[in-house]
Write a protein that holds these residues in place. Structure first.
Motif, short mmCIF file in Angstrom:
data_model
loop_
_atom_site.label_atom_id
_atom_site.label_comp_id
_atom_site.label_asym_id
_atom_site.label_seq_id
_atom_site.Cartn_x
_atom_site.Cartn_y
_atom_site.Cartn_z
N LYS A 38 0.84 -1.20 0.00
CA LYS A 38 0.00 0.00 0.00
C LYS A 38 0.88 1.25 0.00
O LYS A 38 2.03 1.21 0.41
CB LYS A 38 -0.92 0.02 1.22
CG LYS A 38 -1.79 -1.20 1.38
CD LYS A 38 -2.83 -1.28 0.30
CE LYS A 38 -3.72 -2.49 0.57
NZ LYS A 38 -4.67 -2.75 -0.44
N SER A 39 0.31 2.35 -0.44
CA SER A 39 1.07 3.60 -0.48
C SER A 39 1.33 4.10 0.94
O SER A 39 0.61 3.76 1.88
CB SER A 39 0.31 4.65 -1.27
OG SER A 39 -0.85 5.05 -0.56
N TYR A 80 -1.66 5.90 2.39
CA TYR A 80 -2.71 4.99 2.87
C TYR A 80 -2.34 4.40 4.23
O TYR A 80 -3.17 4.32 5.14
CB TYR A 80 -2.93 3.86 1.86
CG TYR A 80 -3.98 2.88 2.28
CD1 TYR A 80 -5.33 3.16 2.14
CD2 TYR A 80 -3.62 1.65 2.83
CE1 TYR A 80 -6.29 2.25 2.53
CE2 TYR A 80 -4.58 0.74 3.23
CZ TYR A 80 -5.91 1.04 3.07
OH TYR A 80 -6.86 0.14 3.47
N ASP A 89 -2.74 7.02 6.87
CA ASP A 89 -4.16 7.25 7.11
C ASP A 89 -4.74 6.14 8.00
O ASP A 89 -5.51 6.41 8.93
CB ASP A 89 -4.92 7.32 5.79
CG ASP A 89 -6.39 7.63 5.99
OD1 ASP A 89 -6.70 8.59 6.71
OD2 ASP A 89 -7.23 6.89 5.42
#
Length: 123
Positions: A83-84, A87, A90
């Motif tokens: 995942k980035s 992300y 977050d």
């Protein structure tokens, strides 16, 4: 939220069987003192203490520069791999926010049950 659910479920009559005689009829608010007298919390204290000693190995590795982030034990199940960074950050923020809300909910239910000394919903 599991702590809140466990606390309320005791006052709703749910028990893990067999219930020791010393814990018959206790409420969630009075269970601590009864468990200390019965001896069950002493055993829990020892087991959790052992887990904390084992956990110190990870803390020592982190302090020596292993690159491990505080609180990251790698138990994500691979859900954040690939995942980035945005992300992942977050999701970390969401986890902290929800955990803080859960702590407030638990402290609220404990306070309300002690003040009212009644069954759930503590009014």
């Amino acid at each position: 939220m599991m702590a809140w659910l466990g606390y309320v479920s005791v006052d709703c009559g749910l028990r893990v069987l067999p219930v020791p005689e010393a814990l018959e009829g206790v409420t969630a608010a009075t269970a601590h003192d009864a468990s200390v007298e019965q001896g069950g919390l002493s055993q829990m204290f020892l087991w959790f203490g052992l887990l904390e000693v084992i956990d110190f190995i990870a803390i020592q590795q982190m302090l020596e520069g292993s690159g491990r982030a505080p609180g990251d034990f790698g138990f994500d199940g691979g859900l954040l791999r690939g995942k980035s960074d945005a992300y992942v950050e977050d999701m970390k923020l969401k986890e902290i926010t929800h955990c803080r809300l859960a702590m407030l909910a638990f402290s609220g239910v404990v306070t309300q049950s002690v003040l009212t000394q009644g069954p759930f919903p503590y009014v």
